[in-house]
Design a protein around this motif. Structure first.
Motif, short mmCIF file in Angstrom:
data_model
loop_
_atom_site.label_atom_id
_atom_site.label_comp_id
_atom_site.label_asym_id
_atom_site.label_seq_id
_atom_site.Cartn_x
_atom_site.Cartn_y
_atom_site.Cartn_z
N ALA A 147 -28.17 91.96 39.41
CA ALA A 147 -26.68 91.90 40.52
C ALA A 147 -26.52 90.63 40.67
CB ALA A 147 -27.51 92.47 41.84
N VAL A 148 -25.00 90.45 41.49
CA VAL A 148 -24.46 89.77 42.39
C VAL A 148 -24.42 89.79 43.29
CG1 VAL A 148 -22.10 87.82 41.31
CG2 VAL A 148 -23.63 89.11 39.16
N GLU A 149 -25.37 88.32 44.11
CA GLU A 149 -25.00 88.57 45.70
C GLU A 149 -24.60 87.90 46.14
OE1 GLU A 149 -28.65 91.86 45.79
OE2 GLU A 149 -28.68 90.16 46.20
N GLY A 150 -23.26 87.58 47.42
CA GLY A 150 -23.02 86.93 48.55
C GLY A 150 -21.93 85.96 48.17
N GLU A 151 -21.48 85.27 48.65
CA GLU A 151 -19.81 84.56 48.55
C GLU A 151 -20.14 83.24 48.76
OE1 GLU A 151 -17.60 86.21 47.92
OE2 GLU A 151 -18.17 88.21 48.35
N GLY A 152 -19.21 82.10 48.25
CA GLY A 152 -18.96 81.07 47.68
C GLY A 152 -20.61 80.56 48.08
N ASP A 153 -20.68 79.28 48.10
CA ASP A 153 -22.00 78.65 47.47
C ASP A 153 -23.34 79.24 47.89
OD1 ASP A 153 -20.60 76.25 48.12
OD2 ASP A 153 -21.28 75.11 49.92
N GLU A 154 -23.21 80.30 48.10
CA GLU A 154 -24.45 81.38 48.19
C GLU A 154 -24.45 82.32 47.82
OE1 GLU A 154 -26.50 81.10 51.08
OE2 GLU A 154 -25.75 79.20 51.05
N ARG A 155 -23.51 82.02 46.85
CA ARG A 155 -23.05 83.23 45.59
C ARG A 155 -24.21 83.52 44.58
NH1 ARG A 155 -19.84 87.55 44.57
NH2 ARG A 155 -18.99 88.38 42.71
N GLN A 156 -24.88 84.79 44.20
CA GLN A 156 -26.55 84.36 42.88
C GLN A 156 -26.32 85.06 42.43
OE1 GLN A 156 -29.96 84.12 45.65
NE2 GLN A 156 -29.30 82.09 46.52
N LEU A 157 -26.33 85.08 41.41
CA LEU A 157 -26.81 86.10 40.30
C LEU A 157 -28.85 86.31 40.40
CD1 LEU A 157 -26.16 87.70 36.89
CD2 LEU A 157 -27.14 85.32 36.60
N VAL A 158 -29.12 87.87 40.04
CA VAL A 158 -30.68 88.21 40.27
C VAL A 158 -31.17 89.17 38.66
CG1 VAL A 158 -32.25 89.76 41.10
CG2 VAL A 158 -30.23 89.00 42.22
N VAL A 159 -31.93 87.93 38.20
CA VAL A 159 -32.25 88.85 36.37
C VAL A 159 -33.76 88.74 36.72
CG1 VAL A 159 -32.23 87.91 34.24
CG2 VAL A 159 -30.50 86.82 35.34
N ASP A 160 -34.26 90.47 36.64
CA ASP A 160 -35.27 90.84 36.23
C ASP A 160 -35.90 90.48 34.87
OD1 ASP A 160 -35.21 91.47 38.72
OD2 ASP A 160 -34.90 93.86 38.38
N PHE A 161 -36.40 89.73 34.70
CA PHE A 161 -37.33 89.47 33.04
C PHE A 161 -37.93 90.19 33.15
CE2 PHE A 161 -34.99 85.10 31.95
CZ PHE A 161 -34.66 85.18 33.37
N VAL A 162 -38.70 90.99 31.64
CA VAL A 162 -39.99 91.46 31.61
C VAL A 162 -40.99 90.50 31.02
CG1 VAL A 162 -41.32 93.53 29.93
CG2 VAL A 162 -38.69 93.52 31.50
N LEU A 163 -42.10 90.54 31.46
CA LEU A 163 -42.79 89.49 30.93
C LEU A 163 -43.71 89.75 29.19
CD1 LEU A 163 -44.30 87.98 33.90
CD2 LEU A 163 -42.46 86.88 32.30
#
Ligand SMILES: Cc1cc2nc3c(=O)[nH]c(=O)nc-3n(C[C@H](O)[C@H](O)[C@H](O)COP(=O)(O)OP(=O)(O)OC[C@H]3O[C@@H](n4cnc5c(N)ncnc54)[C@H](O)[C@@H]3O)c2cc1C
Length: 322
Positions: A91-107
């Motif tokens: 997912a890519v969420e939020g705007e401006g300084d709060e924008r974040q990338l979400v990555v789900d890693f398999v261990l």
């Protein structure tokens, strides 16, 4: 007047903002930092791929020129280079300084006999504030960047197959499906405790498989065969030779309506793929290369699906670092 072409590739230093253990095999990491307000894609992330530059332990993320990052990265001394791995923008969420990338890693090193690679090891040990490099689409320029393969056009009947590495893509795709989508999903993960809460439309029949000690992919292929009623072709499922044979594949398995790693022209693609209608079926298969190849044999070979209606993507190969 001169115009300067904008590079669709964004090269950022991504700082860990939050680490969340979703299950024994999955860790979700949220990244943010300077320049993240420009991070794409603008719309649904679907199976959008990004590249992560994991620094060598004890080294900082190398600063590279986005216009020639690969050559610059290769030119670094081996001990400073780290590794580049492909992941999905969950997912890519939020705007401006709060924008974040979400990555789900398999261990993958912590479950089962496989040795952990640098990316999985990094994710397992990640703490808030740790930094890696990120190569991702620039917002508004995602079409030039590419990296989204899920392309059902108007097909409403779907066949979606994933292993644990493709669960993040599958989950993002599920969130974007129209309410009237129907079809089947077959998803295999290491253990029943890794079954995640993915919201499929009511017309989708989802089969979550816990691999346990069984050979990777075997249950996926058997379940897919049953879902497609291919067991009624005259041979019983249990009479079939093991469908997943390690090493029985080209090094790369990647075929969509736009590209085939075999070098073949996919008949009718991409024009016909763009015109899939509501009565057509579209298949999206991603995960370990051996299983993907076995599913291709099943869908296109036995099932007779036209190649332009399927996307097969080997996300990783057993015994080979990416
Ligand atoms: C388009 C795309 C999207 C992807 N999205 C994701 C994602 O969102 N999340 C994710 O976790 N992975 C994802 N992957 C898969 C990921 O890139 C590979 O699993 C990668 O090998 C992990 O790098 P590593 O450094 O941990 O291991 P490597 O150094 O590449 O490999 C080390 C050893 O581990 C084995 N190995 C690698 N992955 C696994 C695994 N999952 N299970 C068991 N053994 C394994 C290799 O065969 C090798 O023997 C994606 C791959 C592609 C191509």
């Amino acid at each position: 007047m001169t115009t300067t072409a904008v590079n669709p590739l964004l090269l950022l230093t991504a700082a860990v903002r939050r680490v969340e253990r979703l299950s024994p095999s999955f860790v979700r990491i949220r990244f943010g930092g300077e320049g993240f307000e420009h991070l794409g894609p603008e719309g649904p992330t679907l199976d959008q791929r990004v590249k992560l530059l994991i620094p060598t332990p004890g080294h900082v993320v190398p600063r590279l020129d986005p216009a020639a990052w690969y050559a610059a990265w290769l030119a670094l001394p081996a001990e400073e280079r780290g590794v580049v791995r492909t992941y999905t923008a969950r997912a890519v969420e939020g705007e401006g300084d709060e924008r974040q990338l979400v990555v789900d890693f398999v261990l993958h090193g912590s479950v089962g006999p496989a040795a952990a690679g640098p990316a999985a090891t990094w994710a397992e040990e990640a703490r808030v504030g740790d930094e890696i490099g990120l190569l991702a689409p620039r917002r508004g320029h995602e079409r030039s960047f590419g990296g989204i393969e899920f392309a059902p056009a108007d097909a409403r009947r779907l066949v979606l197959v994933a292993d644990e590495t493709a669960v993040p893509a599958l989950a993002s795709i599920a969130e974007a499906l129209p309410a009237d989508a129907d079809g089947v999903v077959v998803v295999e993960v290491p253990d029943a405790t890794d079954f995640l809460d993915v919201p499929f439309p009511p017309g989708i029949e989802a089969h979550w498989i816990a691999r346990g000690d069984r050979p990777r992919g075997t249950q996926t292929v058997a379940t897919l065969r049953e879902c497609l009623h291919l067991d009624t072709l005259g041979r019983r499922v249990e009479d079939q030779p093991s469908p997943v044979r390690a090493g029985d594949l080209d090094d790369d398995v990647w075929e969509t309506a736009l590209y085939s790693s075999s070098g073949d022209d996919v008949a009718g693609a991409p024009d016909e793929a763009a015109h899939l209608g509501p009565d057509d079926t579209y298949a999206w298969v991603a995960g370990d290369s051996d299983t993907v190849k076995a599913c291709r044999r099943l869908l296109v070979g036995e099932g007779g699906m036209p190649r332009h209606q399927v996307a097969f993507m080997g996300y990783w190969k057993q015994g080979r670092a990416s």
